[in-house]
Design a protein around this motif. Structure first.
Motif, PDB file in Angstrom:
ATOM      1  N   UNK A 175       0.838  -1.205   0.000  1.00 21.72           N
ATOM      2  CA  UNK A 175       0.000   0.000   0.000  1.00 21.72           C
ATOM      3  C   UNK A 175       0.872   1.254   0.000  1.00 21.72           C
ATOM      4  N   UNK A 176       1.965   1.222  -0.734  1.00 17.65           N
ATOM      5  CA  UNK A 176       2.893   2.357  -0.745  1.00 17.65           C
ATOM      6  C   UNK A 176       2.249   3.619  -1.297  1.00 17.65           C
ATOM      7  N   UNK A 177       1.330   3.458  -2.246  1.00 18.54           N
ATOM      8  CA  UNK A 177       0.714   4.634  -2.862  1.00 18.54           C
ATOM      9  C   UNK A 177      -0.327   5.273  -1.964  1.00 18.54           C
ATOM     10  N   UNK A 178      -0.783   4.571  -0.947  1.00 17.80           N
ATOM     11  CA  UNK A 178      -1.837   5.090  -0.083  1.00 17.80           C
ATOM     12  C   UNK A 178      -1.225   5.718   1.159  1.00 17.80           C
ATOM     13  N   UNK A 179      -1.518   6.975   1.372  1.00 17.45           N
ATOM     14  CA  UNK A 179      -0.952   7.685   2.501  1.00 17.45           C
ATOM     15  C   UNK A 179      -1.484   7.133   3.814  1.00 17.45           C
ATOM     16  N   UNK A 180      -0.687   7.256   4.867  1.00  9.50           N
ATOM     17  CA  UNK A 180      -1.165   6.954   6.213  1.00  9.50           C
ATOM     18  C   UNK A 180      -2.036   8.109   6.702  1.00  9.50           C
ATOM     19  N   UNK A 181      -1.564   9.329   6.468  1.00 10.71           N
ATOM     20  CA  UNK A 181      -2.364  10.517   6.728  1.00 10.71           C
ATOM     21  C   UNK A 181      -1.914  11.602   5.760  1.00 10.71           C
ATOM     22  N   UNK A 182      -2.853  12.432   5.362  1.00  8.90           N
ATOM     23  CA  UNK A 182      -2.568  13.514   4.420  1.00  8.90           C
ATOM     24  C   UNK A 182      -3.187  14.795   4.959  1.00  8.90           C
ATOM     25  N   UNK A 183      -2.390  15.840   5.005  1.00  8.40           N
ATOM     26  CA  UNK A 183      -2.834  17.125   5.531  1.00  8.40           C
ATOM     27  C   UNK A 183      -2.778  18.159   4.415  1.00  8.40           C
ATOM     28  N   UNK A 184      -3.879  18.860   4.201  1.00 10.96           N
ATOM     29  CA  UNK A 184      -3.927  19.962   3.241  1.00 10.96           C
ATOM     30  C   UNK A 184      -4.047  21.270   4.009  1.00 10.96           C
ATOM     31  N   UNK A 185      -3.164  22.199   3.711  1.00 13.90           N
ATOM     32  CA  UNK A 185      -3.193  23.493   4.366  1.00 13.90           C
ATOM     33  C   UNK A 185      -3.915  24.503   3.478  1.00 13.90           C
TER      34      UNK A 185
END
Length: 608
Positions: free
Chosen positions: A226-236
């Motif tokens: 699952x390398x392409x799937x982020x563990x968490x993603x933050x958008x500022x």
């Protein structure tokens, strides 16, 4: 000819039935596994093969974010600062490079390199942190038993006070998932985040990456599907994270302190596992300039150093409140050889670490230049700081005593990146002169220049898995999309032919200067100034400003490998036990697996 960078991938449009307004969604990361000769790196030890190509999704601009609509590259309108994709790596594996060796440089008094020792084998005790009964660090202790001072240890006001939980690691208080701050636009944890973190391979690799206004936590472990799937993603909302760093002192199986510097001058302390955060320099209350580089201070749980684009270095404490900052001491008038240059002067201490006013941030503040600070790096012995600036200077700072010791000039243009060798003997710089330069801290001089790039150099790094006490492997990447690998040994360097001819003639006016430059390497900077030329200037405080060394007087080192490895300018380079990792400005993170022979050979000492 100027070639504008490619446009980011367009966002997907999701049309809702009933003719409602379409919603913009971020595209997902993708992963590929290209193969073929064009995705292989041939070096003496074998073939490096591209194993994974992870492409980060480029988020669309936030509706409130002002974009520069003028396509003219010569337009004078200011555009938001950007640094390309940068990575921070965290590997749970405690195994260290086997070729680390004792730092044998007894002649270096200024740097005290002899006091810092790197283990030679797995059985030998490695540098460890000495802690007090409350679990707080007091010194960095080397294998030889010599203590390296901690920054600010003489100021009792900076000693952390243990809380109710004793030595338990402190965490921020605000949940980033539930935050209603306008600073954060959106947070997207993976639906199986808890399970993924718990099942993470102990020898796996966590990666934190920035791309535009997005910041992602990825799991790039070798056997992870699952390398392409982020563990968490933050958008500022408006901020672009330009730099970030993981605290190795507090890192643990269930704890990761990540510090981030933004284009809005905000700093974010993020604890990854608890998904909590805190903001520092909020609304630019201390310094309004964007942050171009940020790193934790060696051996410190709370302190980190931020390089602002106005040429200021500021030490912050992640647990102190912010307050409007006014310089405590008026900078003294200093006379020196370049006193007429207002853009270049010695280190000005606007607030000392020994200040009695430590109720709020900043802990310390130093004005280094009126030009942008592009990069900095701490020496392995945790005593010196190498800083490169936009005006083309390399500064060496003894940051424990807040003193500038040396200034070196580039061949031309700005320095963009800097790093130290694993033993602390050499410093690498790269910049707008398309050259990697090797500097010797003990000899106080330029050792060699390394041509091979066709454009600006964006990142340099040593490969500790292929370094020993005489041989060094390092790499560099740049805007020419090339990865270059170099093998360096001081004994293998050859003097330029023009220099040899002048020496044999014995009538050159430069001969006395050459003898001063090439005296015994055991000469130290305190015992003698024999390594200084007559053109070098020394001020009253012992700071030495070195002149530019001519290319006809400097050895040149050719690369052992040079290859275009991406379609876009490269922005980051790192070495791990199993991989060479590169990143480009448009979001490609590429993992190059090492040759099997090299992996096996790394378990055996080069001298056996």
């Amino acid at each position: 000819m100027f070639v504008p960078p490619p446009q980011p991938r367009p966002p997907q449009h999701v049309y809702v039935p009933g003719g409602m307004t379409p919603t913009l969604l971020d595209t997902s990361n993708t992963v590929g596994h290209p193969s073929g000769p064009e995705f292989q790196l041939a070096v003496g030890e074998g073939i490096y093969c591209l194993q994974d190509d992870v492409h980060l999704a480029t988020p669309p601009p936030h509706p409130s974010e002002h974009t520069n609509a003028n396509p003219n590259p010569l337009a004078t309108a200011l555009s938001p600062p950007t640094t390309g994709v940068k990575l921070s790596l965290s590997c749970s594996n405690t195994r260290k490079p086997p070729h680390f060796y004792n730092i044998a440089n007894s002649g270096s008094t200024r740097s005290n390199l002899a006091n810092s020792v790197i283990r030679e084998s797995e059985k030998e005790s490695r540098s460890s942190h000495e802690t007090s009964s409350d679990g707080l660090a007091t010194h960095l202790t080397s294998a030889s038993g010599v203590k390296t001072p901690i920054f600010g240890e003489d100021n009792a006001l900076l000693t952390p006070t243990p809380g109710k939980d004793g030595a338990k690691r402190k965490k921020p208080k605000t949940s980033i998932v539930k935050s209603n701050s306008s600073f954060i636009s959106r947070v997207m944890p993976h639906e199986a985040m808890t399970k993924r973190v718990q099942e993470h391979n102990i020898e796996g690799l966590f990666v934190f990456a920035n791309i535009n206004r997005a910041f992602q936590w990825l799991d790039l472990s070798p056997r992870n599907e699952m390398k392409a799937q982020h563990v968490i993603k933050i958008l500022f909302t408006k901020a672009h994270m330009l730099c970030h760093d993981i605290n190795p002192f507090t890192k643990g199986p269930n704890h990761l302190d990540v510090i981030m510097g933004a284009s809005t001058a905000d700093i974010m302390w993020f604890e990854a596992f608890s998904q909590k955060y805190a903001r520092i320099n909020k609304n630019a209350v201390i310094n309004p300039s964007p942050i171009h580089q940020i790193k934790w201070l060696p051996g410190s749980e709370n302190l980190f150093l931020a390089a602002h684009m106005d040429g200021t270095l500021i030490v912050y404490d992640k647990e102190r409140d912010d307050a409007a900052f006014v310089p405590e001491e008026k900078p003294p008038h200093i006379n020196h050889s370049r006193g007429s240059d207002k853009d270049h002067r010695p280190l000005l201490v606007n607030k000392s670490v020994n200040s009695r006013n430590q109720k709020s941030n900043p802990v310390a503040s130093w004005k280094l230049s009126n030009h942008r600070i592009n990069d900095f790096a701490f020496s392995p012995d945790s005593r010196h700081l190498a800083v490169v600036t936009e005006d083309g200077y390399l500064h060496i700072i003894d940051y424990l005593v807040e003193q500038l010791t040396d200034i070196y000039q580039s061949y031309y243009g700005a320095f963009l990146c800097v790093c130290w060798s694993p033993d602390g003997k050499y410093i690498l710089t790269g910049g707008q002169d398309d050259l990697v330069s090797i500097w010797s801290l003990t000899e106080r001089r330029l050792v060699a220049r390394c041509p091979g790039h066709h454009s600006w150099i964006s990142s340099v790094a040593f490969d500790p898995w292929r370094c020993d006490d005489r041989n060094y492997r390092f790499g560099s990447v740049g805007e020419d999309r090339r990865l270059l690998l170099w093998d360096f040994n001081a004994a293998m360097l050859h003097r330029p032919k023009a220099l040899s001819v002048r020496q044999r003639g014995s009538i050159s006016s430069h001969a006395p200067l050459l003898r001063n430059r090439t005296e015994s390497q055991a000469t130290t900077r305190f015992r003698s100034n024999s390594n200084l030329t007559t053109a070098d200037s020394v001020d009253g405080e012992g700071m030495v400003e070195h002149t530019v060394e001519s290319r006809t007087r400097t050895a040149e080192l050719p690369p052992v490998m040079s290859k275009i490895i991406d379609d876009d300018p490269l922005s980051w380079l790192g070495f791990e036990e199993e991989y060479i990792i590169t990143a480009c400005a448009t979001g490609h993170i590429r993992l190059w697996s090492r040759p099997q022979e090299a992996t096996n050979a790394s378990q055996v000492d080069l001298h056996s």
